[in-house]
Design an enzyme around this catalytic site. Sequence first.
Site, mmCIF file in Angstrom:
data_model
loop_
_atom_site.group_PDB
_atom_site.id
_atom_site.type_symbol
_atom_site.label_atom_id
_atom_site.label_comp_id
_atom_site.label_asym_id
_atom_site.label_seq_id
_atom_site.Cartn_x
_atom_site.Cartn_y
_atom_site.Cartn_z
ATOM 1 N N LYS A 67 0.874 -1.125 0.012
ATOM 2 C CA LYS A 67 -0.202 0.073 0.058
ATOM 3 C C LYS A 67 0.857 1.159 -0.025
ATOM 4 O O LYS A 67 1.975 1.038 0.633
ATOM 5 C CB LYS A 67 -0.946 -0.087 1.258
ATOM 6 C CG LYS A 67 -2.038 1.369 1.070
ATOM 7 C CD LYS A 67 -3.113 0.897 2.012
ATOM 8 C CE LYS A 67 -2.485 1.355 3.643
ATOM 9 N NZ LYS A 67 -3.831 1.306 4.387
ATOM 10 N N LYS A 70 0.920 5.586 -0.027
ATOM 11 C CA LYS A 70 0.108 6.675 0.460
ATOM 12 C C LYS A 70 0.266 7.749 -0.841
ATOM 13 O O LYS A 70 1.219 7.943 -1.207
ATOM 14 C CB LYS A 70 0.774 7.305 1.801
ATOM 15 C CG LYS A 70 0.860 6.394 3.216
ATOM 16 C CD LYS A 70 -1.011 6.423 3.560
ATOM 17 C CE LYS A 70 -0.630 5.691 4.954
ATOM 18 N NZ LYS A 70 -1.868 5.484 5.558
ATOM 19 N N ASP A 79 -3.932 5.023 -0.371
ATOM 20 C CA ASP A 79 -4.346 5.267 0.736
ATOM 21 C C ASP A 79 -4.269 6.997 0.513
ATOM 22 O O ASP A 79 -3.125 7.563 0.802
ATOM 23 C CB ASP A 79 -3.838 4.933 2.040
ATOM 24 C CG ASP A 79 -4.577 5.031 3.206
ATOM 25 O OD1 ASP A 79 -5.497 6.119 3.038
ATOM 26 O OD2 ASP A 79 -4.396 4.691 4.250
ATOM 27 N N ASN A 127 -6.098 8.941 2.981
ATOM 28 C CA ASN A 127 -6.139 9.582 4.321
ATOM 29 C C ASN A 127 -7.100 10.712 4.524
ATOM 30 O O ASN A 127 -6.696 11.966 4.773
ATOM 31 C CB ASN A 127 -4.876 9.809 4.984
ATOM 32 C CG ASN A 127 -4.306 8.639 5.402
ATOM 33 O OD1 ASN A 127 -3.065 8.103 4.895
ATOM 34 N ND2 ASN A 127 -4.770 7.673 6.400
ATOM 35 N N GLU A 182 -8.135 3.892 -0.731
ATOM 36 C CA GLU A 182 -8.545 4.015 0.710
ATOM 37 C C GLU A 182 -8.855 5.324 1.179
ATOM 38 O O GLU A 182 -8.187 6.405 0.953
ATOM 39 C CB GLU A 182 -7.522 3.548 1.632
ATOM 40 C CG GLU A 182 -7.797 3.312 3.109
ATOM 41 C CD GLU A 182 -6.939 2.244 3.969
ATOM 42 O OE1 GLU A 182 -6.652 2.495 4.887
ATOM 43 O OE2 GLU A 182 -6.150 1.579 3.096
ATOM 44 N N GLU A 215 -11.831 2.775 8.802
ATOM 45 C CA GLU A 215 -11.016 2.926 10.073
ATOM 46 C C GLU A 215 -11.458 4.060 10.941
ATOM 47 O O GLU A 215 -11.064 3.971 12.102
ATOM 48 C CB GLU A 215 -9.692 3.262 9.696
ATOM 49 C CG GLU A 215 -9.206 4.576 9.018
ATOM 50 C CD GLU A 215 -7.706 4.661 8.908
ATOM 51 O OE1 GLU A 215 -7.115 5.360 9.589
ATOM 52 O OE2 GLU A 215 -7.274 4.007 7.565
ATOM 53 N N ASP A 269 -11.987 -1.314 12.530
ATOM 54 C CA ASP A 269 -10.702 -1.006 13.465
ATOM 55 C C ASP A 269 -10.994 -1.590 14.914
ATOM 56 O O ASP A 269 -12.090 -1.272 15.482
ATOM 57 C CB ASP A 269 -10.616 0.546 13.529
ATOM 58 C CG ASP A 269 -9.590 0.896 14.403
ATOM 59 O OD1 ASP A 269 -8.452 1.323 13.880
ATOM 60 O OD2 ASP A 269 -9.669 0.892 15.701
ATOM 61 N N HIS A 271 -8.111 -2.332 9.238
ATOM 62 C CA HIS A 271 -7.124 -1.573 9.452
ATOM 63 C C HIS A 271 -6.200 -1.625 10.639
ATOM 64 O O HIS A 271 -6.807 -2.318 11.890
ATOM 65 C CB HIS A 271 -7.969 0.087 9.842
ATOM 66 C CG HIS A 271 -6.694 0.939 10.454
ATOM 67 N ND1 HIS A 271 -6.950 1.458 11.532
ATOM 68 C CD2 HIS A 271 -5.992 1.665 9.765
ATOM 69 C CE1 HIS A 271 -6.061 2.205 11.858
ATOM 70 N NE2 HIS A 271 -5.444 2.401 10.795
ATOM 71 N N ALA A 272 -4.898 -1.524 10.655
ATOM 72 C CA ALA A 272 -3.963 -1.981 11.673
ATOM 73 C C ALA A 272 -2.882 -1.050 11.792
ATOM 74 O O ALA A 272 -1.776 -1.492 12.161
ATOM 75 C CB ALA A 272 -3.561 -3.422 11.502
ATOM 76 N N GLY A 273 -3.055 0.083 11.208
ATOM 77 C CA GLY A 273 -1.817 1.132 11.211
ATOM 78 C C GLY A 273 -1.705 2.009 12.481
ATOM 79 O O GLY A 273 -1.608 3.069 12.407
ATOM 80 N N GLU A 329 -4.070 -5.192 7.088
ATOM 81 C CA GLU A 329 -3.046 -4.549 7.117
ATOM 82 C C GLU A 329 -1.933 -4.840 8.210
ATOM 83 O O GLU A 329 -2.203 -5.511 9.355
ATOM 84 C CB GLU A 329 -3.480 -3.029 7.698
ATOM 85 C CG GLU A 329 -2.472 -2.071 7.419
ATOM 86 C CD GLU A 329 -2.852 -0.703 7.575
ATOM 87 O OE1 GLU A 329 -2.324 0.306 7.248
ATOM 88 O OE2 GLU A 329 -3.955 -0.590 8.138
#
Length: 361
Positions: free
Chosen positions: A138, A140, A168, A170, A194, A223, A246, A273-275, A304
């Site tokens: 992934k 950004k 992504d 954001n 995303e 998320e 999440d 989501h796991a960031g 993730e």
Amino acid sequence: MRKMGSKGMELPSLWEKARKLIGPEKGVVHLATAAVLNAVWDLWAKQEGKPLWKLLVDMDPRMLLSCIDFRYITDVLTEEEAYGILQKGQIGKKERERQMLMHGYPAYTTSCAWLGYSDDTLKQLCTEALQDGWTRFKVKVGADLQDDIRRCRLIRNMIGPEKTLMMDANQRWDVPEAIEWMSKLAEFKPLWIEEPTSPDDILGHATISKALVPLGIGVATGEQCHNRVIFKQLLQAKALQFLQIDSCRLGSVNENLSVLLMAKKFEIPVCPHAGGVGLCELVQHLIIFDFISVSASLKNRMCEYVDHLHEHFRYPVTIKKASYMPPKDAGYSTEMKEESVKKHQYPDGEVWKKLLAAQNN
């Protein structure tokens, strides 16, 4: 608690007033609820001597459903429908559990392509990830279009056409901007974009989703979703092709269970989501349970993974061949090391003392 007013009327407690003012079922109240209930689930699993995913997998469907609040979602998922999903999930469950124990749940990496990384750093991290067996990446995007084109071309050339690339933003764009921007990035064949716009804009996501379907690009979000109601509406509006739960944003395991079941009814893949700190440790349990007992599918599904801060946890995740291996220790994998907690306690921990001293200089 409630108390009686001077005329015998019930007066709402301070807690109830606060819940309505700064909630309900969102914001700080919901985050606090998740923290408390995640701890309760951790204790329950430890009491049973099982990792949380196994506690859920082994639980009787009726008992599992008793943990879910179906309020506000019965127009798309009733308790009986959810029971039917869980009953159907019993078929082949043992085989899927063995599959997880042997091969793990597929993951993707977010660690290679954060905004601000130099080209040399991107190349180095992608090379290392490829050597470690990663096949899903992934990147950004959203700060500068020409820079995004250059970075995406670099990464796509490095990983090749056969590997999976996601993007992504954001929440960077307005709706028309998201559509225009992604049309320029479509040549790099991303599986999804995303959070292309405000996480609260359900109809905006639906508009973006409809516009990107001809380009073969899905929309992923979740998320920042406050609660199960937002997920319900995203699903109803066909606003996403990939649903991202999440572990700490929703009201703990309980509310996540309702979202997993709704996603199954709509046949939308869940890609958690796991960031963040400890999110990998938590959400691995939910997605492993989802595969074994609910979705029974790995098509277009992945979880993730970010490779930082796991050293602070007593039971860190185990990644093998780019997959989450099911935890074996009892509990929800939430317990942090005592020394890490002490270092980060406010205001007397070592980390805070340094930060506060720097501010005062």
